[in-house]
Design a protein around this motif. Structure first.
Motif, PDB file in Angstrom:
ATOM      1  N   ARG A  17     -48.624  23.199   0.955  1.00 39.12           N
ATOM      2  CA  ARG A  17     -50.016  24.581   0.746  1.00 39.12           C
ATOM      3  C   ARG A  17     -50.070  25.052  -0.689  1.00 39.12           C
ATOM      4  NH1 ARG A  17     -51.556  28.975   3.799  1.00 39.12           N
ATOM      5  NH2 ARG A  17     -51.764  31.190   2.417  1.00 39.12           N
ATOM      6  N   LEU A 114     -47.246  24.515  -3.179  1.00 37.29           N
ATOM      7  CA  LEU A 114     -45.881  25.382  -3.039  1.00 37.29           C
ATOM      8  C   LEU A 114     -45.943  24.777  -2.230  1.00 37.29           C
ATOM      9  CD1 LEU A 114     -47.523  29.047  -2.113  1.00 37.29           C
ATOM     10  CD2 LEU A 114     -46.185  28.191  -4.096  1.00 37.29           C
ATOM     11  N   GLY A 119     -41.693  27.471   0.746  1.00 36.83           N
ATOM     12  CA  GLY A 119     -43.169  28.451   0.311  1.00 36.83           C
ATOM     13  C   GLY A 119     -42.217  29.127  -1.400  1.00 36.83           C
TER      14      GLY A 119
END
Length: 443
Positions: A17, A114, A119
């Protein structure tokens, strides 16, 4: 720790991400993230450009998720399934563009890589030297020895997103310039107008049942958008060229904790009255917002499109509005969506788009939402909701009005407080004078 410009790090995750982040005090230009998939330094076609007006790559491996408010800042994110990116793609360029000013007026500009699963932060690059640029390549993901690496780039473009796109081989749509008429020459007869192109596959209106689907046409790239504000709350879709085909309306949101903080701020009686006003469920559980629309047609008919009672609407018959479904969490990139068939705009008098809290909260306080209207043709229109300061569980988002000569979108962003025993939907009806008859309904 932030990377130095030009440095690189391995990216061991199979999916990542990418969060473009910045601080957003009043007056800060709006910022957008985008990605370009390159083969030998260029895109293969305009489809290799993923941004707010073309949010999903044809392979499905790269997606533009959209903006989120984070305290005093903002993020705009992309997700990349690195394992699914075509083997011919060597590099994915990660860019940012500023709308309404240059990057020197955007504090705290940075990009984070990420791990999409955990995460965990794999890399971060903070831009330190932006000046008059209106587009920036912050970094790039590239293949190396069977894996992927991230490089901090930090290259600016004074020509904006359009200039950046052209440098990588994108065909950017331009406003046509009128050709000067030849002196003292009679006007030549106009050739017949060419047929309109088929619509974008992701935004076009599907054919009615039984009708053959038209062949998809290449998606035009329009790297411009209109952001509605309190100072400039309205835009003409007619002047933007967005008066035919499908218009997608998207609602995305994030939420914080409510519970005791709401009761303390608004008082127990106010919260009890709000809870008695409609179909709200207890405060615990996932937040569930419902995207809805009141409509009036030129023949005098009127009604509501919402998930309660299965009133999802229809696209090829009145009311020419259809909900895609019901996102119970807002956590997915798609959020909640409805589609309006602008091919029948002559039969539409007005449409009020609104949102209600169905479950998981008693008020919009602490919720951060963004509304985007994406016509099939013309620039996207977006706006954010202001902070909620009243015990409201229903918010009027936007009014679409056919004035007879124009189709106009106006930002409402109006939080309403239902009276005891009055549902959120009926509250909107009363506030805008629709005059409908209501009966209890649930999902």
């Amino acid at each position: 720790m932030s990377m130095l410009k030009g440095s690189n790090v391995p990216v061991p995750a199979p999916a990542v991400r990418l969060e473009l982040g910045w601080q957003a005090p009043p007056g800060t230009p709006d910022v957008d993230a985008s990605a370009l998939l390159l083969v030998s330094g260029k895109v293969r076609s305009d489809a290799d450009f993923v941004f707010y007006n073309q949010p999903v790559h044809a392979s499905g491996a790269v997606r533009h998720e959209g903006k989120r408010q984070t305290g005093g800042g903002m993020t705009d994110a992309l997700t990349l399934d690195l394992a699914a990116i075509e083997s011919t793609v060597e590099t994915v360029v990660l860019a940012a563009s500023a709308d309404g000013g240059a990057f020197e007026a955007v504090p705290g500009l940075h990009i984070r890589v990420l791990d999409a699963a955990s995460g965990a932060e794999l890399a971060r690059f903070d831009s330190q030297d932006a000046t008059a640029e209106t587009a920036f390549v912050l970094g790039e993901l590239y293949r190396r020895q069977g894996g992927w690496k991230f490089r901090a780039v930090g290259q600016g473009y004074a020509t904006g997103l359009a200039g950046l796109a052209r440098d990588f081989g994108i065909s950017v749509a331009e406003e046509p310039q009128p050709a000067p008429a030849p002196p003292q020459a009679p006007p030549a007869p106009m050739p017949p107008a060419p047929p309109l192109p088929a619509g974008q596959p992701a935004a076009s209106i599907p054919p009615p049942p039984g009708a053959p689907a038209p062949a998809p046409a290449p998606t035009p790239v329009h790297p411009t958008k209109v952001t509605l504000t309190k100072e400039a709350p309205a835009v003409s879709l007619t002047k933007q060229g967005g008066t035919s085909g499908a218009m997608r309306v998207n609602l995305n949101w994030t939420s914080g904790s409510t519970g005791k903080r709401l009761t303390k701020k608004f008082g127990r009686k106010a919260m009890q009255a709000l809870g008695a006003g409609g179909a709200l469920l207890p405060q615990s559980g996932e937040l569930d917002l419902d995207l809805c629309a009141l409509y009036q047609l030129t023949d005098g008919s009127a009604g509501v499109v919402h998930p309660l009672g299965g009133n999802f609407g229809t696209l090829h018959a009145p009311p020419y509005i259809q909900l895609d479904g019901d996102d119970r969490t807002g956590a997915v990139a798609a959020g909640e969506n409805l589609t309006i068939n602008l091919d029948h705009q002559a039969r539409i008098k007005r449409i009020l788009i609104f949102v209600t809290v169905y479950a998981g909260a008693r008020s919009f306080e602490g919720l951060h939402a963004t509304v985007t209207l994406q016509p099939q043709y013309g620039a996207p229109v977006d706006f954010s909701l202001d902070e909620c300061t009243v015990p409201s569980n229903v918010c009027a988002l936007a009014m679409i009005t056919n004035t007879g000569s124009e189709l106009v979108v106006e930002r409402e962003a109006r939080y309403l407080v239902p009276e005891p025993g009055v549902s959120p939907q009926r509250t909107v009806d009363y506030a805008y004078g629709w005059g409908l008859d209501w009966s209890p309904a649930s999902k």
